[in-house]
Design an enzyme around this catalytic site. Structure first.
Site, short mmCIF file in Angstrom:
data_model
loop_
_atom_site.label_atom_id
_atom_site.label_comp_id
_atom_site.label_asym_id
_atom_site.label_seq_id
_atom_site.Cartn_x
_atom_site.Cartn_y
_atom_site.Cartn_z
CB THR A 191 -0.96 -0.01 1.21
OG1 THR A 191 -0.23 -0.24 2.42
CG2 THR A 191 -2.02 -1.08 1.03
CE LYS A 238 0.32 -3.39 3.60
NZ LYS A 238 -0.40 -2.51 4.59
CB THR A 246 -7.79 12.66 -0.81
OG1 THR A 246 -6.75 13.06 0.08
CG2 THR A 246 -9.13 12.76 -0.12
CD GLU A 297 1.84 5.12 6.43
OE1 GLU A 297 1.06 4.49 5.67
OE2 GLU A 297 1.45 5.78 7.40
CG ASN A 353 -0.82 8.19 8.07
OD1 ASN A 353 -1.49 7.19 7.89
ND2 ASN A 353 0.49 8.17 8.22
CB THR A 396 2.58 -5.39 13.55
OG1 THR A 396 3.66 -6.25 13.18
CG2 THR A 396 2.37 -5.47 15.04
#
Length: 404
Positions: free
Chosen positions: A150, A176, A404, A273, A399, A187
């Site tokens: 992702t 992932k 969007t 991230e 995040n 997790t």
């Protein structure tokens, strides 16, 4: 034991594929993956502890009650979580997969990852199942790995070869995980394959033992996801003497599985991230193993400490603070702390008190992309390691715009 190429296809008898089926708007990104074994496998899994669980986990748990499976199908882009027809969809995915492969539905493991609470259509699975199955091949691990990603920026794919007696055996894996990651197995999503012959009871015990010391020691942001699991398929095609006891062969395979899961855990933490640094917290000489784990996880989940690492600030007080508010049994007056990287190390705390250190050297040490936080509790004989990452501006951006 040695590292090899091939990912989930490294073990004998496994093939895989990953394609774009239309669940993600970006047509250049794969979003549907399949892993299949030539033979029925012994299977074991661990699941997220979040009370909100994706529908695929419910279906997979039901299918794995007999400890057997032969294929894993996973989509990205939609988590199939909090949907009124989620169970129906997950079952239909298994039915479509089983029909195309000529298998039983309850031999299919199903998984999903992506946005929570979004309507999901079965059409991409119906329209692309033949293409997915037709493309299965022994070099397909890389495509399957990309199909489950992702917000990941790097694929997590590993494999090892080892011997049980005179028999060559293999374990391969893809995973992932980048955000919404916090200790409480699982997790993330991790799919592990092996050609070892092993009993259901031994595999289940091994998976839980290894996961507790690897994936359960990873945190990116303190959020335990709704869909995540680790599953292991072992088809016995290496033709080793079947592992039915916790003997030498069990320990050899467990070491290999630990190595795989440790590499995946590090990869997930490093690819957090927006992350720029992998943080490894090593705690030693705790009163108990649980105390060591609690301290290590407390440090790598500290928001203030993670921000300090992003800013290359040797603010060791935030480490002591995280140790102090943990539930571990310890004497803070015995604690020492050293920060280290490939640029050297700096001793910043002794017996719970600060020591003078070179700030310029500290800046160099903390400018590397992998930082070790070495904590000595000087209070026992137990050690533990946890993995995390720094907290950056980009984490908020990613995040803040996730849907969007």
């Amino acid at each position: 034991m040695k590292d090899i190429l091939g990912g989930v296809c490294a073990p004998i008898g496994f093939s895989a594929n990953g394609i774009h089926a239309g669940m993600r708007k970006n047509k250049s990104k794969k979003d549907l993956s399949l892993i299949v074994s030539e033979e029925l496998c012994t299977a074991a899994a661990t699941y997220t502890q979040n009370k909100v669980k994706g529908a695929p986990l419910t279906v997979t748990k039901q299918h794995l009650k007999n400890g057997r499976a032969r294929a894993i199908i996973c989509n990205s882009g939609n988590a199939n979580t909090c949907n009124s027809n989620g169970i129906e969809l997950a079952n239909e995915v298994c039915a479509l997969t089983a029909k195309e492969l000529g298998l039983k539905e309850d031999d299919i493991i199903v998984a999903s990852t992506g946005v929570i609470g979004q309507p999901m259509s079965i059409d991409p699975f119906k329209d692309h199942m033949k293409e997915l199955v037709k493309g299965l091949n022994v070099d397909g691990s890389h495509d399957a790995c990309y199909g489950i990603m992702t917000t990941d920026t790097q694929p997590k794919e590993y494999a090892v070869e080892f011997k049980l007696g005179n028999t060559k055996c293999h374990i391969g894996a893809i995973a992932k995980g980048s955000g919404m990651i916090h200790p409480n197995m699982a997790t993330m999503l991790a799919f592990v394959t092996s050609d070892v012959a092993i009993s259901k009871e031994c595999l289940e015990a091994m998976v839980h033992e290894v996961v507790d010391d690897t994936f359960n020691m990873v945190s990116v942001d303190g959020d335990t996801s709704t869909n995540d699991m680790l599953c292991v398929l072992s088809n016995g095609m290496a033709q080793n003497n079947k592992i039915v006891l916790k003997d030498q062969s069990y320990n050899i395979m467990k070491d290999a599985l630990y190595h795989i899961c440790e590499q995946l855990s590090r990869g997930i933490a490093k690819d957090g991230e927006g992350a720029t640094k992998l943080l490894t917290c090593n705690v030693k000489n705790a009163k108990t193993l649980q105390d060591a784990k609690i301290v290590a996880k407390s440090v790598i989940t500290s928001t203030l400490f993670k921000a300090a690492m992003f800013g290359r600030d040797a603010n060791w007080g935030r480490i002591l603070c995280a140790i102090g508010y943990s539930d571990a049994d310890l004497d803070i007056n015995k604690v020492s702390v050293t920060l280290a990287s490939s640029a050297g190390d700096i001793h910043v705390c002794e017996k719970g008190m600060g020591v003078i250190f070179d700030e310029d050297k500290a800046l160099k040490v903390l400018s590397e992309d992998e930082i070790d936080i070495n904590i000595d509790l000087n209070d026992g004989m137990w050690d533990a390691t946890a993995w995390g990452c720094d907290l950056t501006y980009d984490y908020v951006k990613i995040n803040g715009e996730y849907r969007t």
